[in-house]
Design a protein around this motif. Sequence first.
Motif, PDB file in Angstrom:
ATOM      1  N   ARG A   1       7.602  12.419  -0.610  1.00 52.73           N
ATOM      2  CA  ARG A   1       7.707  12.571  -2.054  1.00 52.73           C
ATOM      3  C   ARG A   1       6.399  12.351  -2.813  1.00 52.73           C
ATOM      4  NH1 ARG A   1      10.584   8.804  -4.436  1.00 52.73           N
ATOM      5  NH2 ARG A   1      10.398   7.264  -2.761  1.00 52.73           N
ATOM      6  N   PHE A   2       5.502  11.583  -2.241  1.00 54.50           N
ATOM      7  CA  PHE A   2       4.251  11.240  -2.928  1.00 54.50           C
ATOM      8  C   PHE A   2       3.067  11.934  -2.266  1.00 54.50           C
ATOM      9  CE2 PHE A   2       5.475   6.780  -4.750  1.00 54.50           C
ATOM     10  CZ  PHE A   2       6.641   7.325  -5.289  1.00 54.50           C
TER      11      PHE A   2
ATOM     12  N   ASP B   1      11.501   3.020  -6.744  1.00 55.50           N
ATOM     13  CA  ASP B   1      10.065   3.254  -6.975  1.00 55.50           C
ATOM     14  C   ASP B   1       9.552   2.493  -8.192  1.00 55.50           C
ATOM     15  OD1 ASP B   1      10.682   6.658  -6.067  1.00 55.50           O
ATOM     16  OD2 ASP B   1       9.773   5.100  -4.807  1.00 55.50           O
ATOM     17  N   THR B   2      10.451   1.865  -8.918  1.00 58.13           N
ATOM     18  CA  THR B   2      10.057   1.088 -10.092  1.00 58.13           C
ATOM     19  C   THR B   2       9.117  -0.037  -9.687  1.00 58.13           C
ATOM     20  OG1 THR B   2      12.089   1.590 -11.294  1.00 58.13           O
ATOM     21  CG2 THR B   2      10.895  -0.416 -11.929  1.00 58.13           C
TER      22      THR B   2
ATOM     23  N   GLY C   1      -3.589   9.196   3.653  1.00 56.26           N
ATOM     24  CA  GLY C   1      -2.503   8.530   4.337  1.00 56.26           C
ATOM     25  C   GLY C   1      -1.464   8.112   3.315  1.00 56.26           C
ATOM     26  N   ILE C   2      -0.207   8.241   3.660  1.00 58.85           N
ATOM     27  CA  ILE C   2       0.897   7.923   2.760  1.00 58.85           C
ATOM     28  C   ILE C   2       1.858   6.998   3.494  1.00 58.85           C
ATOM     29  CG2 ILE C   2       2.811   8.822   1.408  1.00 58.85           C
ATOM     30  CD1 ILE C   2       0.253   9.788   0.290  1.00 58.85           C
ATOM     31  N   ALA C   3       2.363   5.999   2.788  1.00 57.22           N
ATOM     32  CA  ALA C   3       3.346   5.092   3.371  1.00 57.22           C
ATOM     33  C   ALA C   3       4.599   5.861   3.777  1.00 57.22           C
ATOM     34  CB  ALA C   3       3.707   3.999   2.372  1.00 57.22           C
ATOM     35  N   ASP C   4       5.199   5.467   4.873  1.00 56.33           N
ATOM     36  CA  ASP C   4       6.388   6.157   5.370  1.00 56.33           C
ATOM     37  C   ASP C   4       7.511   6.177   4.340  1.00 56.33           C
ATOM     38  OD1 ASP C   4       6.066   5.013   8.838  1.00 56.33           O
ATOM     39  OD2 ASP C   4       5.193   6.729   7.773  1.00 56.33           O
ATOM     40  N   SER C   5       7.593   5.134   3.539  1.00 60.28           N
ATOM     41  CA  SER C   5       8.694   5.028   2.577  1.00 60.28           C
ATOM     42  C   SER C   5       8.641   6.094   1.492  1.00 60.28           C
ATOM     43  CB  SER C   5       8.694   3.642   1.945  1.00 60.28           C
ATOM     44  OG  SER C   5       7.466   3.391   1.283  1.00 60.28           O
TER      45      SER C   5
ATOM     46  N   LEU D   1       0.839  -1.189   0.000  1.00 64.24           N
ATOM     47  CA  LEU D   1       0.000   0.000   0.000  1.00 64.24           C
ATOM     48  C   LEU D   1       0.875   1.239   0.000  1.00 64.24           C
ATOM     49  CD1 LEU D   1      -2.816   1.325   0.268  1.00 64.24           C
ATOM     50  CD2 LEU D   1      -2.555   1.094   2.758  1.00 64.24           C
ATOM     51  N   VAL D   2       0.584   2.150  -0.906  1.00 67.22           N
ATOM     52  CA  VAL D   2       1.359   3.379  -1.019  1.00 67.22           C
ATOM     53  C   VAL D   2       0.605   4.569  -0.439  1.00 67.22           C
ATOM     54  CG1 VAL D   2       2.427   4.996  -2.634  1.00 67.22           C
ATOM     55  CG2 VAL D   2       2.571   2.531  -3.055  1.00 67.22           C
TER      56      VAL D   2
END
Length: 115
Positions: free
Chosen positions: A66-67, A89-90, A58-62, A47-48
């Motif tokens: 940036r996103f 990110d590919t 909500g955004i993934a910590d990774s 999940l991103v």
Amino acid sequence: QVQLVESGGGLVQPGESLRLSCATSRNIFSIYTMHWYRQAPGKQRELVATCTSGGTTGIADSVKDRFTISRDNTKNTVYLQMNSLKPEDTAVYYCRATMGPLTYWGQGTQVTVSS
């Protein structure tokens, strides 16, 4: 039947940006939560980002710095803005719509980050 159609993927160089779009075939945004997932080769789907029908995100910590996820209810579309892209990110990026036990997936769009 709800259809989700992703677009906006492609080949970019590290540091560049892309904006993914996920359009639905009918107006489900008023009640569905929208998500972006990604799956890299040999890895599990992760999940991103998530955006509820009320606009909570909500955004993934990774990828948090940036996103960005957003939605346009007038266009039945959810977006994933990806900045400062990295080779890691590919992946194939998928859109998903959920409401309780109901879930729908898009076909995915390939994002490749390479110099």
